[in-house]
Design a protein around this motif. Structure first.
Motif: not given
Length: 312
Positions: A233-241, A292-298
């Motif tokens: 799921k994480k790979a798909f989320a990053t790559c689909s963006s 992107n959860s890391e950007v939302k966290g930042a």
């Protein structure tokens, strides 16, 4: 047909007319441009401020945001000033600078998106070797290479385009100076230049695009074989963006620069150019931040710090 003088100013006919509907569209364009500038500037700030985002992936993303921010700044202020003041002239120098910056940023983004696809390929397919295969020196070389190749293309096309003699009207049916539109006004034979420009487009568009397709074909093959559902799921989320950004950018650019001359329409070109110079830059930070959860966290951390500072 009279030959023009290359020192005469060009007249940009613009994108919108002075009607109620077009005034509304003008406000929408300005709003979109402002959101784009704010979103991309915020993305750069978050990546710079948050140590967790100090990785090659986010450094490349910050460069993408910088290119988009500069692209909007190259096109929109002049377009807005022309619409508000009614003075639609632009000097050959100003026109050349618009062509140079536009192609530098557009060409640079082509190669940068290819670099980002390689980064994702290494992260998904060779995670243990990521620090070696995607080292900081390599990341910096790819970034500088993207800017350099874009600048070379921009300088060559700007100089070549303005070297022609133009017809006496000097009216550019566009809202900014774009090489294919200006070439139509030339009174000389432009077939050689158009052929060279087509070759440049193959190099600047199709080669990076093919590299992106190869990278994501390998990524897709690796993702399908992953046993962990969470990792998949994480790979798909990053790559689909990333694929969404690639599809929007390359689709519009190929439409403008690689269509046969007989199929070109000034109105279609203006609409598509508005899409990838004004509307696509606002989508990039939204696509990457919302998925992107890391950007939302930042972002949450930054907002929390701002709120704490205001309370103090």
């Amino acid at each position: 047909m009279e030959n023009g003088n290359t020192t005469s100013d060009f007249i940009l006919l613009g994108l919108l007319n002075y009607t109620g509907v077009h005034l509304f569209l003008f406000v929408m364009v300005l709003t979109t441009a402002f959101i784009s500038l704010l979103g991309n500037a915020l993305m750069i700030l978050l990546i710079h401020q948050d140590p967790r985002l100090h990785t090659p992936m986010y450094f490349l993303l910050s460069q993408l945001s910088l290119m988009d921010l500069m692209l909007v700044s190259t096109v929109v202020p002049k377009m807005a000033a022309d619409y508000l003041t009614g003075k639609k002239s632009i000097t050959p120098t100003g026109c050349g600078l618009q062509i140079f910056f536009f192609l530098t940023l557009g060409g640079g983004e082509c190669f940068l998106l290819a670099a980002m696809s390689y980064d994702r390929y290494v992260a998904v397919c060779h995670p243990l070797r990521y620090p070696v295969l995607m080292s900081w020196p390599l990341c910096l070389r790819m970034t500088l290479g993207s800017w350099f190749l874009g600048a070379v293309d921009g300088m060559m096309q700007a100089a070549a385009t303005l070297s022609f003699s133009f017809c006496s009207t000097h009216e550019v049916d566009h809202f900014f100076c774009e090489a294919p539109t200006l070439v139509r006004l030339a009174c000389a034979d432009t077939s050689v230049f158009e052929y060279v420009m087509y070759v440049c487009c193959v190099l600047m568009l199709l080669i990076p695009f093919c590299l992106i397709l190869i990278s994501y074909s390998l990524i897709l093959s690796a993702v399908v074989q992953m046993r962990s559902t969470e990792a998949r799921k994480k790979a798909f989320a990053t790559c689909s963006s990333h694929l969404a950004v690639v599809g929007l950018f390359y689709g519009a650019a190929i439409f403008i620069y690689m269509r046969p001359k007989s199929y070109r329409s000034a109105n279609h070109d203006k609409i598509v150019s508005a899409f990838y110079t004004i509307f696509t830059p606002v989508l990039n930070p939204l696509i990457y931040s919302l998925r992107n959860s890391e950007v939302k966290g930042a972002l949450r951390k930054c907002l929390g710090q701002c709120a704490a500072t205001c309370r103090d």
